[in-house]
Design a protein around this motif. Sequence first.
Motif, mmCIF file in Angstrom:
data_model
loop_
_atom_site.group_PDB
_atom_site.id
_atom_site.type_symbol
_atom_site.label_atom_id
_atom_site.label_comp_id
_atom_site.label_asym_id
_atom_site.label_seq_id
_atom_site.Cartn_x
_atom_site.Cartn_y
_atom_site.Cartn_z
ATOM 1 N N LYS A 131 23.586 35.743 110.952
ATOM 2 C CA LYS A 131 23.708 37.022 111.425
ATOM 3 C C LYS A 131 22.367 37.231 112.198
ATOM 4 N N LYS A 132 21.382 36.527 111.801
ATOM 5 C CA LYS A 132 20.226 37.033 112.107
ATOM 6 C C LYS A 132 19.822 36.775 113.697
ATOM 7 N N ASP B 221 13.322 38.581 117.484
ATOM 8 C CA ASP B 221 13.211 40.032 117.011
ATOM 9 C C ASP B 221 12.444 40.288 118.044
ATOM 10 N N LYS C 228 8.855 41.752 117.192
ATOM 11 C CA LYS C 228 8.388 41.181 116.468
ATOM 12 C C LYS C 228 7.185 40.129 117.608
ATOM 13 N N ASN D 158 5.466 42.834 119.578
ATOM 14 C CA ASN D 158 4.059 42.583 118.930
ATOM 15 C C ASN D 158 3.586 41.495 118.994
ATOM 16 N N MET E 150 2.140 42.314 122.528
ATOM 17 C CA MET E 150 0.262 42.973 122.280
ATOM 18 C C MET E 150 -0.930 42.403 122.088
ATOM 19 N N ARG E 151 -0.631 41.524 120.526
ATOM 20 C CA ARG E 151 -1.735 40.817 120.076
ATOM 21 C C ARG E 151 -2.049 39.784 120.520
ATOM 22 N N ASP F 235 -4.321 41.396 123.561
ATOM 23 C CA ASP F 235 -5.873 41.934 122.584
ATOM 24 C C ASP F 235 -6.999 40.893 122.381
#
Lengths: 343, 180
Positions: free
Chosen positions: A276-277, A281, A284, A287, A290-291, A294
């Motif tokens: 179900k997950k 994401d 996530k 992120n 973006m990381r 960076d």
Amino acid sequence: MAACSVEALLAKAEQEEAEKLRSISVHKELDLDFDVGNLLASDKNRIESRDFKQQKKEDFLRSLARDNTQLLINEIWKLPTERVEEAIVARLPEPTTPLPREKPPPKPKAPTKWEQFAKLKGIQKKKKTNLVWDENAKEWRRRWGYKRANDATKEWLIEVPETADPNEDQFGKRIKAKKEKVAKNELNRLRNIARAQKVKVPGVGLVPTAQQSKDELARAVSVAKTSTASAGRFQDRLPKEKAPKTGKKRKFEPLIGDFSNERQKQLELLKIMDGKKPKLDITKAVNKQMREEDREEAAAKYKRGAGKRGRKGNMSGKGKGKGARGKGGKAGGGRKRAKPGKH
Amino acid sequence: MRPLTDEETKTVFEKLSKYIGENIKLLVDRPDGTYCFRLHNDRLYYMSEKILKLATNISRDKLVSVGTCFGKFTKTKKFRLHITALDFLAPYAKFKVWVKPGAEQSFLYGNHVLKSGLGRITENTMQYQGVVVYSMADVPLGFGVAAKSTQECRRVDPMSIVVFHQADVGEFIRNEDTLT
């Protein structure tokens, strides 16, 4: 030689005599306690554990039992005997050993609701005289029952209370009240019995009240709904009405059952939960992106700074120039990075 | 004592998966024997089959605790983890937070973890993700919920909360009489 043989003979005779006597006379250090009424003999003599071990256990026990039984039989023979149809019987005395009763003592009667209440409040029973003086009949009469003193039901005239309806039948009212009291008493009696036997105390059902609470109303509705020929199976429901509560019993798995099956079920559940997950994401992923940016930026900056320092290490006004270059480089880098992103 | 119903199992697993993710499988399916979850007095206990069989000799009202208490079901049928579950959460934790030695005591007294006390945090921790709190020496201290994601943690001021406190090992002393 002859003397010796005589002595031996005497000894032998004596032994034989003793052997014969042994069958009925038993020597004990301590006398046995007898309770002939129960045919009971208790032997208080110590058992030498050495004897017990030396002799064979079975033989020792058997001989001990025989001796004690013999003593008991001897004791019985001391009692007066009589002959009944060619059998000699002895009359046994009263037993002296108290024996525990066969059955457990009866349980005390369960207290009624009133008795419980009276105990709680410390109300004690008052003894009333059975006979009371009847002023009208001028004689002593029983307090209760047939031909009782001051019998209210025998009055030929009842005063109508001021607040009462004048057309009301006061006699009828009194009879009705009495019948209700009797009925209530009977009901209470039955409930007391039910409570004592730990069966479910039957409810009185839905009693009409001035103001019904939400619970009472809900119960009234559910009772009314199931009170059809088909036990409410085909009863229509209102638009927002909840399903009636069924008296379904909770049922649990056994405490120690099939462990592998239990584990299998739990693993299955985990698999379903895992499925179900969402696979991706978004937060996530963003992120992470973006990381990465960076990090690349920092790496590029470091590289540029290092390269510059390497090339023009001695130049003055380094910081400013570096900053300007760095910024330019950064913008360029951004553009460069954007390109592969678009593909 | 009884096994969990399907519904209860689901609530428990959902709660546990916040901290240890799919590692629950390792608790359910263990190579070193059969282990199971059992419910007793609304509390969830995790024990081996052997202990379970021994515990059946004790009457229900006299049994205080068996195996490891994981947590309890509230009256509204939600599941709350207890600190006693830390032994099983810590080795499998997916997201961890390390607190600085200065902030350890504050956390162990039941306070939230502030940004100033944050030593390290697992990368890409999301907001409201269940985390296990460690000291800098990698000793598990308790668990909680991330108040901020890792990204946000870098930007917030030092006095803002980064981990909401849920349970800490200080409870072993503070709640000694109720922990089973």
